[in-house]
Design an enzyme around this catalytic site. Structure first.
Site, mmCIF file in Angstrom:
data_model
loop_
_atom_site.group_PDB
_atom_site.id
_atom_site.type_symbol
_atom_site.label_atom_id
_atom_site.label_comp_id
_atom_site.label_asym_id
_atom_site.label_seq_id
_atom_site.Cartn_x
_atom_site.Cartn_y
_atom_site.Cartn_z
ATOM 1 N N ASP A 120 35.361 -28.968 -2.888
ATOM 2 C CA ASP A 120 35.131 -29.768 -4.089
ATOM 3 C C ASP A 120 36.466 -30.270 -4.622
ATOM 4 O OD1 ASP A 120 34.380 -30.835 -6.527
ATOM 5 O OD2 ASP A 120 34.151 -28.868 -7.496
ATOM 6 N N ASP A 180 33.563 -30.504 -10.069
ATOM 7 C CA ASP A 180 32.226 -30.433 -10.684
ATOM 8 C C ASP A 180 31.379 -29.314 -10.070
ATOM 9 O OD1 ASP A 180 31.635 -31.439 -8.208
ATOM 10 O OD2 ASP A 180 30.523 -33.191 -8.920
ATOM 11 N N ASP A 197 32.491 -32.509 -1.991
ATOM 12 C CA ASP A 197 32.435 -33.970 -1.970
ATOM 13 C C ASP A 197 33.244 -34.533 -0.796
ATOM 14 O OD1 ASP A 197 35.076 -33.607 -2.965
ATOM 15 O OD2 ASP A 197 34.279 -33.549 -5.017
ATOM 16 N N ASP A 252 23.808 -37.315 9.546
ATOM 17 C CA ASP A 252 22.462 -36.770 9.583
ATOM 18 C C ASP A 252 21.508 -37.932 9.346
ATOM 19 O OD1 ASP A 252 20.381 -34.687 9.368
ATOM 20 O OD2 ASP A 252 22.071 -33.393 8.832
ATOM 21 N N ASP A 294 17.120 -35.332 12.036
ATOM 22 C CA ASP A 294 16.373 -34.279 11.375
ATOM 23 C C ASP A 294 14.908 -34.249 11.834
ATOM 24 O OD1 ASP A 294 16.709 -32.408 9.004
ATOM 25 O OD2 ASP A 294 14.959 -33.530 8.343
ATOM 26 N N GLU A 343 17.025 -32.797 16.291
ATOM 27 C CA GLU A 343 16.596 -31.466 15.866
ATOM 28 C C GLU A 343 15.099 -31.354 16.133
ATOM 29 O OE1 GLU A 343 16.281 -28.545 11.967
ATOM 30 O OE2 GLU A 343 15.627 -30.625 11.912
ATOM 31 N N HIS A 382 23.079 -24.983 8.634
ATOM 32 C CA HIS A 382 22.797 -24.806 7.207
ATOM 33 C C HIS A 382 21.422 -24.210 6.943
ATOM 34 C CE1 HIS A 382 20.896 -28.439 8.478
ATOM 35 N NE2 HIS A 382 20.203 -28.482 7.367
ATOM 36 N N ASP A 383 20.606 -24.029 7.991
ATOM 37 C CA ASP A 383 19.266 -23.450 7.816
ATOM 38 C C ASP A 383 19.179 -22.013 8.321
ATOM 39 O OD1 ASP A 383 18.274 -25.915 6.877
ATOM 40 O OD2 ASP A 383 17.800 -26.586 8.913
HETATM 41 C C1 GLC Z 1 15.583 -29.899 8.756
HETATM 42 C C2 GLC Z 1 16.850 -29.629 7.975
HETATM 43 C C3 GLC Z 1 16.516 -28.784 6.784
HETATM 44 C C4 GLC Z 1 15.553 -29.569 5.919
HETATM 45 C C5 GLC Z 1 14.328 -30.025 6.716
HETATM 46 C C6 GLC Z 1 13.599 -31.097 5.988
HETATM 47 O O1 GLC Z 1 15.054 -28.751 9.321
HETATM 48 O O2 GLC Z 1 17.815 -29.049 8.800
HETATM 49 O O3 GLC Z 1 17.644 -28.418 6.048
HETATM 50 O O4 GLC Z 1 15.149 -28.787 4.846
HETATM 51 O O5 GLC Z 1 14.658 -30.561 7.962
HETATM 52 O O6 GLC Z 1 14.362 -32.273 5.951
#
Ligand code: GLC
Length: 570
Positions: A21, A25, A29, A98, A206, A269, A341-342
């Site tokens: 950051d 805030d 960023d 993404d 995604d 993905e 991140h998941d």
């Molecule tokens: C994918 C992303 C996840 C998101 C989901 C809906 O699995 O990696 O973070 O919540 O799609 O977009």
């Protein structure tokens, strides 16, 4: 030799809101990323993947997009984005975005129009359906199908204005786009070309294996899903995972967007994708995507009951990787990842994050993953051995998934709060989203303000500043791993042979290219274990290219969480 550049590349994923950051805030960023580009270049990675930075109400941290062609003011502006892209390119790296096009935000102008009336030209851009026949619209159980959404609750939201429901496989603020409509597809392709013209180097797509829904004709009905014992909703995935037109849509996207731009990277993905499907998706001759993220190896600790933790069985994990390695050996290509991140932090999930073994097991996990055939992905902080976070209560989670699933499980399904919390602590997505640990100062050096999600208390010991100074750190080990991929062709192109498939503690395999052979062994235990492989004597006198402990093994006897890479040439 490899002709496709991404086969020898390592990708680094940035989750912008948690990376750095610059304006205080409490939210990461683009400027924060710019400030750390030298750090990333120093690690040696080739590609950066940015989780979404588009305009968004941030219901699902940016995976709910309200304007695909602008940067959210939280993160910066298009000008700062261009500056970031230049900085990335100047350092010889690439940048992929993404791409979230299974759904938009409900605040996207397309959806605002779509919901305004049943005869709006954009009505058919989303999945609108009437209530279940014979039931009063908007009453419990009147949803068009029994499907549950990924974040808890039903997958349909009733919209009073027109008396119909819209489909949202994720949150109610993420309505699914109707890819059956060619105008939707064209709008997406146009947007993608706009980003490529701006200079980005590709996309991480995604949930791209959910875009084709199995509509029944005539009438376009969607069927109920399998009933799940103990759950309030059915599983509709048979109607939207790898749907009937998935390949067709991705091939069309390739033709309309990627054709004539050979240097791009497209990674899809694909939760629930099978090896057989992945071969088709990633066959270069079919022109769909370059590689996919499969989920088998991160679902090993899930059973039929979503609220039970299954202890890791190494033989199962090895069986999964072996299937993917052999399945994509001739045609197609693997993505390799432990973290994103998941997912919870790999060192806490598959390693041992207690102080004596944290660093060793983090390095061991990195070694095993990166030496497979495929393109490895590093998620921010993985290169430091960052761990799961000890969230005290449900109020400490920020993730819409954790909160939604908790509410459904506890309030609707009668689970005990402690049972649900224990699973969220082990598996919840916020484990990955705590601020990047730059140094030992308050909030881990991530922000001068108050972070949107508290930093892991262990940042005082585990952080980039300490690790950059220490030649034995996880950070410097990852640097060497990346370098090995760049310098040893057998890592990129070598064939793969799994050894010791029935061993519950050792993960062993070879890679062979021409006259070069690599032996990789990782000890997934705190015990000393001897690798009983054929040729052990010869291997133990081969060149030791890499190991994570001070002591080289004697007679292939590995120390706790030890990893080794040997090389021999014919
Ligand atoms: C994918 C992303 C996840 C998101 C989901 C809906 O699995 O990696 O973070 O919540 O799609 O977009």
């Amino acid at each position: 030799m490899t002709d496709l550049w991404w086969k020898s590349a390592v990708v680094y994923q940035i989750y912008p809101r948690s990376f750095a950051d610059a304006d205080g805030d409490g939210m990461g960023d683009l400027r924060g990323i710019i400030d750390h580009l030298d750090y990333l270049a120093g690690l040696g990675v080739d590609v950066l993947w940015l989780s979404p930075v588009y305009r968004s109400p941030q219901d699902d941290n940016g995976y709910d997009i309200s304007d695909y062609q602008d940067i959210d003011p939280l993160f910066g502006t298009l000008e700062i984005f261009d500056e970031l892209l230049r900085g990335v390119h100047q350092r010889g790296m690439k940048l992929i975005m993404d791409l979230v096009v299974n759904h938009t935000s409900d605040e996207h102008p397309w959806f605002v129009e779509s919901r305004s009336s049943t005869d709006n030209p954009k009505r058919d851009w989303y999945w609108w359906r009437p209530a279940r026949p014979g039931l009063e619209p908007g009453t419990p159980g009147a949803e068009p199908t029994n499907w549950g959404s990924a974040f808890g609750g039903p997958a349909w939201e009733y919209d009073e204005k027109t008396g119909e429901y819209y489909l949202h496989l994720f949150s109610r603020k993420q309505p699914d786009l109707n890819w059956e409509n060619p105008a939707v597809r064209e709008a997406v392709y146009e947007m993608m070309r706009w980003w490529l013209d701006r200079g980005v180097d590709g996309f991480r797509m995604d949930v791209i294996n959910m875009i084709s829904k199995a509509v029944q004709s005539p009438g376009g009905a969607l069927p109920d899903g399998r009933v799940i014992a103990g759950s309030a909703y059915g599983d509709g995935s048979a109607s939207y995972i790898n749907g009937p037109r998935n390949h067709e849509f991705l091939h069309e996207m390739h033709e309309r967007v990627f054709a004539g731009r050979p240097e791009l990277l497209a990674v899809g993905e694909m939760p629930g994708v099978t090896v057989e499907e992945a071969v088709l998706f990633t066959d270069q001759a079919r022109q769909e995507v370059d590689m996919v993220f499969q989920f088998d190896h991160v679902w090993v600790d899930r059973g039929g009951d979503p609220w039970r933790l299954i202890p890791l069985q190494l033989t199962t994990l090895k069986g999964i990787f072996n299937r993917w390695q052999t399945g994509l050996a001739e045609t197609g290509w693997n993505s390799l990842y432990w973290n994103n991140h998941d997912q919870p932090r790999a060192v806490s999930r598959y390693g041992d994050d207690s102080p004596p073994y944290r660093a060793a097991s983090a390095k061991m996990l990195g070694t095993v993953l990166h030496l497979h055939r495929g393109t490895p992905y590093i998620y921010q902080g993985e290169e430091l051995g960052m761990t799961n976070c000890p969230f005290p209560t449900i109020a400490d989670f920020r993730d819409i998934e954790a909160i939604g699933q908790y509410t459904q499980a506890v309030d609707q399904e009668g689970r005990s709060p402690e049972e649900v919390l224990a699973v969220l602590r082990a598996r919840g997505r916020d484990n990955a989203r705590t601020p990047m640990q730059w140094d030992a100062s308050p909030h881990a050096g991530f922000t001068a303000g108050t972070p949107w999600l508290a930093a892991n208390p262990n940042h005082t010991e585990i952080n980039a500043a300490v690790e950059q100074e220490d030649p034995d750190s996880v950070y410097h080990y990852y640097r060497r791993l990346i370098e090995l991929r760049h310098t040893e062709p057998a890592v990129v192109d070598g064939d793969f042979t799994m050894l010791l498939p029935n061993d519950e503690r050792l993960y062993a395999f070879t890679r062979r290219l021409g006259g070069t052979e690599l032996l990789v062994i990782g000890n997934f235990s705190g015990d000393e274990v001897r690798a009983e492989i054929e040729d052990a004597a010869a291997w133990s006198s081969a060149e030791l290219v890499l190991t994570n402990l001070a002591q080289a093994p004697v007679d292939l006897t590995l120390g706790p969480w030890q990893a080794v890479v040997y090389r021999r040439t014919a």
